[in-house]
Write a protein that holds these residues in place. Structure first.
Motif, PDB file in Angstrom:
ATOM      1  N   GLU A 189       0.824  -1.217   0.000  1.00 53.14           N
ATOM      2  CA  GLU A 189       0.000   0.000   0.000  1.00 53.14           C
ATOM      3  C   GLU A 189       0.855   1.264   0.000  1.00 53.14           C
ATOM      4  O   GLU A 189       0.533   2.227  -0.683  1.00 53.14           O
ATOM      5  CB  GLU A 189      -0.954   0.020   1.201  1.00 53.14           C
ATOM      6  CG  GLU A 189      -2.147  -0.888   1.063  1.00 53.14           C
ATOM      7  CD  GLU A 189      -3.072  -0.517  -0.098  1.00 53.14           C
ATOM      8  OE1 GLU A 189      -3.166   0.670  -0.472  1.00 53.14           O
ATOM      9  OE2 GLU A 189      -3.716  -1.441  -0.636  1.00 53.14           O
ATOM     10  N   LYS A 190       1.929   1.253   0.773  1.00 54.09           N
ATOM     11  CA  LYS A 190       2.810   2.426   0.812  1.00 54.09           C
ATOM     12  C   LYS A 190       3.469   2.643  -0.546  1.00 54.09           C
ATOM     13  O   LYS A 190       3.598   3.778  -1.012  1.00 54.09           O
ATOM     14  CB  LYS A 190       3.872   2.261   1.900  1.00 54.09           C
ATOM     15  CG  LYS A 190       4.712   3.502   2.097  1.00 54.09           C
ATOM     16  CD  LYS A 190       5.475   3.460   3.386  1.00 54.09           C
ATOM     17  CE  LYS A 190       6.200   4.783   3.593  1.00 54.09           C
ATOM     18  NZ  LYS A 190       6.838   4.862   4.898  1.00 54.09           N
TER      19      LYS A 190
ATOM     20  N   ILE B 177       3.823   5.481  -5.879  1.00 54.72           N
ATOM     21  CA  ILE B 177       3.689   5.462  -7.344  1.00 54.72           C
ATOM     22  C   ILE B 177       2.621   6.460  -7.792  1.00 54.72           C
ATOM     23  O   ILE B 177       2.829   7.222  -8.741  1.00 54.72           O
ATOM     24  CB  ILE B 177       3.360   4.040  -7.832  1.00 54.72           C
ATOM     25  CG1 ILE B 177       4.566   3.122  -7.615  1.00 54.72           C
ATOM     26  CG2 ILE B 177       2.940   4.051  -9.303  1.00 54.72           C
ATOM     27  CD1 ILE B 177       4.271   1.649  -7.845  1.00 54.72           C
ATOM     28  N   ALA B 178       1.488   6.467  -7.111  1.00 57.71           N
ATOM     29  CA  ALA B 178       0.409   7.402  -7.450  1.00 57.71           C
ATOM     30  C   ALA B 178       0.883   8.847  -7.294  1.00 57.71           C
ATOM     31  O   ALA B 178       0.581   9.706  -8.127  1.00 57.71           O
ATOM     32  CB  ALA B 178      -0.808   7.137  -6.577  1.00 57.71           C
ATOM     33  N   GLY B 179       1.658   9.098  -6.241  1.00 57.57           N
ATOM     34  CA  GLY B 179       2.184  10.434  -6.002  1.00 57.57           C
ATOM     35  C   GLY B 179       3.147  10.905  -7.076  1.00 57.57           C
ATOM     36  O   GLY B 179       3.275  12.104  -7.328  1.00 57.57           O
TER      37      GLY B 179
ATOM     38  N   ARG C 104      -6.898   3.449 -16.088  1.00 56.97           N
ATOM     39  CA  ARG C 104      -8.071   3.814 -15.298  1.00 56.97           C
ATOM     40  C   ARG C 104      -7.792   3.496 -13.836  1.00 56.97           C
ATOM     41  O   ARG C 104      -6.930   2.695 -13.519  1.00 56.97           O
ATOM     42  CB  ARG C 104      -9.291   3.006 -15.758  1.00 56.97           C
ATOM     43  CG  ARG C 104      -9.684   3.255 -17.194  1.00 56.97           C
ATOM     44  CD  ARG C 104     -10.971   2.537 -17.549  1.00 56.97           C
ATOM     45  NE  ARG C 104     -10.943   1.134 -17.179  1.00 56.97           N
ATOM     46  CZ  ARG C 104     -10.687   0.127 -18.010  1.00 56.97           C
ATOM     47  NH1 ARG C 104     -10.409   0.371 -19.269  1.00 56.97           N
ATOM     48  NH2 ARG C 104     -10.704  -1.119 -17.584  1.00 56.97           N
ATOM     49  N   GLY C 105      -8.592   4.092 -12.972  1.00 57.30           N
ATOM     50  CA  GLY C 105      -8.487   3.769 -11.557  1.00 57.30           C
ATOM     51  C   GLY C 105      -7.239   4.336 -10.906  1.00 57.30           C
ATOM     52  O   GLY C 105      -6.549   5.175 -11.478  1.00 57.30           O
ATOM     53  N   THR C 106      -6.978   3.849  -9.696  1.00 56.19           N
ATOM     54  CA  THR C 106      -5.833   4.332  -8.939  1.00 56.19           C
ATOM     55  C   THR C 106      -4.966   3.150  -8.505  1.00 56.19           C
ATOM     56  O   THR C 106      -5.422   2.007  -8.484  1.00 56.19           O
ATOM     57  CB  THR C 106      -6.289   5.101  -7.679  1.00 56.19           C
ATOM     58  OG1 THR C 106      -7.113   4.234  -6.893  1.00 56.19           O
ATOM     59  CG2 THR C 106      -7.076   6.346  -8.039  1.00 56.19           C
ATOM     60  N   TRP C 107      -3.750   3.454  -8.164  1.00 57.33           N
ATOM     61  CA  TRP C 107      -2.833   2.422  -7.681  1.00 57.33           C
ATOM     62  C   TRP C 107      -3.275   1.936  -6.306  1.00 57.33           C
ATOM     63  O   TRP C 107      -3.590   2.734  -5.435  1.00 57.33           O
ATOM     64  CB  TRP C 107      -1.414   2.985  -7.597  1.00 57.33           C
ATOM     65  CG  TRP C 107      -0.785   3.125  -8.936  1.00 57.33           C
ATOM     66  CD1 TRP C 107      -0.649   4.278  -9.654  1.00 57.33           C
ATOM     67  CD2 TRP C 107      -0.215   2.089  -9.721  1.00 57.33           C
ATOM     68  NE1 TRP C 107      -0.032   4.008 -10.848  1.00 57.33           N
ATOM     69  CE2 TRP C 107       0.254   2.672 -10.909  1.00 57.33           C
ATOM     70  CE3 TRP C 107      -0.053   0.714  -9.538  1.00 57.33           C
ATOM     71  CZ2 TRP C 107       0.872   1.934 -11.917  1.00 57.33           C
ATOM     72  CZ3 TRP C 107       0.570  -0.016 -10.544  1.00 57.33           C
ATOM     73  CH2 TRP C 107       1.022   0.587 -11.717  1.00 57.33           C
TER      74      TRP C 107
ATOM     75  N   VAL D  69      -0.061  -3.179  -7.274  1.00 53.78           N
ATOM     76  CA  VAL D  69       1.404  -3.130  -7.245  1.00 53.78           C
ATOM     77  C   VAL D  69       1.964  -4.546  -7.104  1.00 53.78           C
ATOM     78  O   VAL D  69       2.889  -4.934  -7.827  1.00 53.78           O
ATOM     79  CB  VAL D  69       1.901  -2.228  -6.092  1.00 53.78           C
ATOM     80  CG1 VAL D  69       3.411  -2.306  -5.946  1.00 53.78           C
ATOM     81  CG2 VAL D  69       1.451  -0.794  -6.312  1.00 53.78           C
ATOM     82  N   LYS D  70       1.394  -5.315  -6.194  1.00 53.48           N
ATOM     83  CA  LYS D  70       1.844  -6.688  -5.966  1.00 53.48           C
ATOM     84  C   LYS D  70       1.706  -7.521  -7.241  1.00 53.48           C
ATOM     85  O   LYS D  70       2.635  -8.227  -7.637  1.00 53.48           O
ATOM     86  CB  LYS D  70       1.045  -7.313  -4.821  1.00 53.48           C
ATOM     87  CG  LYS D  70       1.451  -8.720  -4.450  1.00 53.48           C
ATOM     88  CD  LYS D  70       0.628  -9.187  -3.241  1.00 53.48           C
ATOM     89  CE  LYS D  70       1.111 -10.509  -2.699  1.00 53.48           C
ATOM     90  NZ  LYS D  70       0.656 -11.652  -3.465  1.00 53.48           N
TER      91      LYS D  70
END
Length: 64
Positions: free
Chosen positions: A29-30, A35-37, A46-49, A54-55
């Motif tokens: 999650e971190k 990555i999103a930042g 589409r969507g968000t990380w 990521v996994k």
């Protein structure tokens, strides 16, 4: 970063980044927030990380 879908070059960069962050003990999650930042689009564009995204990206890349 570019808009739209995740490019193969960016994918390679992210896989390296994820590997380094995991080696430092960061959780999925971190890493997703990091990555999103940075402004990277998701693979679908589409969507968000999220941690599971990521996994999955990292594990899929590690198989290839």
């Amino acid at each position: 970063q570019s808009s739209g879908r995740l490019s193969s070059k960016d994918r390679d960069i992210l896989v390296d980044m994820i590997g380094k962050m995991r080696a430092e003990g960061q959780n999925w999650e971190k890493i997703a927030r990091h990555i999103a930042g940075k402004g990277y689009p998701t693979a679908s564009g589409r969507g968000t990380w999220r941690g599971i995204t990521v996994k999955n990206l990292f594990e899929k890349a590690s198989i290839n």
